[in-house]
Structure formats: structure tokens, C-alpha cells
Design an enzyme around this catalytic site. Structure first.
Site, PDB file in Angstrom:
ATOM      1  N   HIS A 152      71.213  52.355 -25.699  1.00  0.00           N
ATOM      2  CA  HIS A 152      72.855  51.470 -25.468  1.00  0.00           C
ATOM      3  C   HIS A 152      72.231  50.550 -26.667  1.00  0.00           C
ATOM      4  O   HIS A 152      71.621  50.494 -27.197  1.00  0.00           O
ATOM      5  CB  HIS A 152      73.015  50.720 -24.673  1.00  0.00           C
TER       6      HIS A 152
ATOM      7  N   GLU B 121      77.270  55.250 -19.460  1.00  0.00           N
ATOM      8  CA  GLU B 121      77.883  56.542 -19.533  1.00  0.00           C
ATOM      9  C   GLU B 121      76.898  57.679 -18.286  1.00  0.00           C
ATOM     10  O   GLU B 121      78.419  58.203 -17.613  1.00  0.00           O
ATOM     11  CB  GLU B 121      77.817  57.204 -20.864  1.00  0.00           C
TER      12      GLU B 121
END
Length: 362
Positions: free
Chosen positions: A246, A305
Site C-alpha cells: 500500500h 483489495e
């Protein structure tokens, strides 16, 4: 918003805080760990809108108002023509939202929050050759979304799982789509303009368009036994492992665990493909081990995700719809940021640094 160059690099907000070093997300003063499980979409939405609209709303009031807005918006479904239905779901949904009024009031906000919840299931059903399902204003937003998608009442576990997802992604600091929303709001344009700008930013594959490829990766791996070799080969080819790493979080994304926990009741009750979940667990373990070995100085962990893809698949959404479902949850955050900017900010006008040629001096 402060004066001078600080306009470019920071925006003051009371809505959410992302602490990438500690792996912590705070929404309206409450840690995500304390919001999920337990909080509903209506509860977090009421919290985000608190003090930003012309009148206050509670979670109970908001549930009723959103139900009425969903029923009101259903009349727009007749405008879904063949041209719109030929588009990807998020583009068709965005086009429908563009037809709404562009106010700054609570009624506009309610219709924007309800719009993707009504439009997306209808678009998906029509694209599949099925008739759309009318909203039921007596239900919560999450329950009605699932009912409009499948034409049957969802289980308590399914409704709770979608609530957990919508709460988890309701707001997340000054990400690309939220920044787009605030930029438009800073011009004193209406809330619809802000939401449309945000959806345009969200659909990019580096933002909200990313969860679907997680399922593509799982499909390609196929079995638990293939996980290590497939992931190793992918890294050798220079490919990114979808669902890992991330931009902000230096440790595990707290939203990943919130969604992983939200899946557990579905697994226990047999409402999700257990083989799929076992494959995902094996891929997660293998990927984390390989990434730690390959990139020991770069912290790469599971992001939102990975479990977004698994949760939405378990609830019956096709992967091409994932960005639209993301928009259902994030719209209230965009609205809250737009209102905060319009009420307390100033025109956002970043300075550019010119790097082109200069005219010759005579």
C-alpha cells in the site's frame, strides 16, 4: 485549509485519519477496529455527515430517509437505454448519477448516497438479461442492495458482511478520489459535481479498479499446491502481486483484517465457497513469505483489495462491478469532504513548477 504553499500539501479535516506507520484508520474519532463489527452503514454515514448539513440526522432517521430516496430514484431506471447498458457498470452508473440535481442540501446528499445503491444492481441485472428489482424502503441500505442484486432477501450474515464493507471503505483520508471531490467542492460547485469527479478518479486501476485482479490471480493459481511457484514466477517476471502493499501503510492495512473478520460468519455458516477461502489463505501465506524474503527492507503486507475481492465475490457481485460497489460505500465520505471543504475551506489552487523552455532574452 491554510494559506500559501500549505494549500498544496495539506487539508485540515475532522473526518478521518490514516496512520500508515501504525496501521490505524480513525473515522470521526473512532478506530476502525471499534467500528467493525457492529456499526451499520447508516451509523457511520450519520457520523460523517454530523455538523455538515443544514439539519442533523441520526442513524435511524437516515435509514428511513435513504429508503425513501431509493424508492424515488427507481423511476430513473427507465432511462437505462442500450447505449448506457453497453458501457462498463461503473460508467453506466456514473452517467445515471450525472442526471441528478447539483445542490448542496441534505436532500441532494441523500439521493447521491442512494443512487449507486439503486443504479448498480439494476444495471447489473439488465446487462445479464434480468428484470431490475424495485427498492424496499423498509430495509437497511445493505440489505436492500443485496435484495435488488439477487431478487431474494439476504441472510443476516450477508447483510452484516456488506455493512462491514461499506463502513470500512466509507472514508480514508485524502486519497485520489476524495481529493478530486474536495477540489471541485472548493469552487462552490454542487455535491453531484464533486461525486462525479470522485467517481472518475476512483475507476482508475491504481485506485478503486484494483480488487478484481485479485480474483484473476486466484483463478490463475488454481490450487493451494500451485501458490508458491506461481507467485515466485510472477515476481520473477516483474509483476505486482495483487492485494499486497500500500502507498501509505507501512504495516498491515487495518481494513484487510476488518474484511477478513467480516467473512468469517459466512464461512462458518457455509454461505461462501470454503475451497476458495482455503486457496486465498494459502496464497496470502505464500505471498507474505516470498515478499519478506525478496524485499526484506520494504514492508509489503495484505491490503484492502485482497479481502474486498473475496467478500464481494461471496456476496454475489461480479468482478466488473467491484468499483461500483466501492462507490456505494465511499460516496458518503466524498460528500462529507465536499461539504467540509465548501463550509470551511478556500479555492484549491496548487502551484505548478514550470520545467519547459524559457523565451530568449532580447
Amino acid at each position: 485549509m491554510k494559506n500559501g504553499l500549505e494549500d498544496v500539501i495539506a487539508a485540515e479535516t475532522q473526518l478521518s485519519d490514516v496512520d500508515g506507520e501504525r496501521g490505524r484508520l480513525v473515522i470521526r474519532g473512532v478506530s476502525l477496529d471499534d467500528l467493525v463489527p457492529g456499526e451499520t452503514y447508516e451509523g457511520v454515514a450519520a457520523s460523517l455527515l454530523d455538523g455538515l448539513m443544514e439539519r442533523p440526522v441520526t442513524a435511524t432517521t437516515l435509514r428511513s430517509l435513504l429508503g425513501a430516496a431509493r424508492v424515488d430514484l427507481y423511476s430513473h431506471i427507465t432511462r437505462l437505454d442500450e447505449g448506457l447498458l453497453a458501457l462498463p457498470p461503473v460508467d453506466a452508473m456514473r452517467a445515471m448519477i450525472a442526471r441528478l440535481g447539483d445542490g448542496q442540501d441534505l436532500d441532494t446528499a441523500l439521493h447521491l448516497m442512494a443512487a449507486p445503491a439503486v443504479f448498480l444492481p439494476a444495471i447489473l441485472r439488465l446487462q445479464a438479461g434480468q428484470r431490475p428489482v424495485t427498492p424496499d424502503e423498509s430495509l437497511s441500505q445493505s440489505a436492500d442492495i443485496l435484495r435488488m442484486l439477487t431478487d431474494r432477501m439476504p441472510s443476516a450474515e450477508q447483510t452484516a458482511a456488506l455493512d462491514a464493507y461499506l463502513v470500512t471503505i466509507s472514508d480514508h483520508g485524502l486519497n485520489a478520489s476524495t481529493f478530486a471531490s474536495r477540489v471541485v467542492a472548493s469552487t462552490q460547485a454542487g455535491l453531484t459535481s464533486s461525486v462525479l469527479a470522485a467517481i472518475g478518479a476512483l475507476k482508475g486501476p491504481l485506485h478503486g479498479g484494483a480488487p478484481g485482479p485479485v480474483l484473476d490471480m486466484l483463478d490463475a493459481i488454481g490450487t493451494e499446491a500451485n501458490a508458491h511457484a506461481w507467485l515466485t514466477d510472477a515476481l520473477d517476471r516483474g509483476e505486482r502481486l495483487m492485494g499486497f502493499g500500500h502507498r501509505i501503510y507501512r504495516v498491515r492495512d487495518p481494513r484487510a483484517d476488518a474484511l477478513k473478520n467480516a467473512l468469517s460468519p459466512l464461512v462458518r455458516s457455509g454461505q461462501v465457497d470454503r475451497e476458495r477461502m482455503a486457496l486465498a489463505a494459502s496464497v496470502e501465506r505464500a505471498a507474505l513469505a516470498i515478499l519478506k524474503e525478496r524485499k526484506p527492507d520494504r514492508p509489503l503486507d495484505v491490503n484492502v483489495e485482497f479481502y474486498t475481492a473475496l467478500l464481494l465475490e461471496a456476496l454475489g457481485f461480479e468482478r466488473q462491478a467491484f468499483t461500483g460497489v466501492f462507490a456505494i460505500g465511499r460516496t458518503v465520505g466524498w460528500i462529507a469532504h465536499a461539504r467540509e471543504q465548501a463550509l470551511n475551506g478556500r479555492l484549491i489552487r496548487p502551484r505548478s513548477i514550470y520545467t519547459g523552455p524559457l523565451p530568449k532574452v532580447a
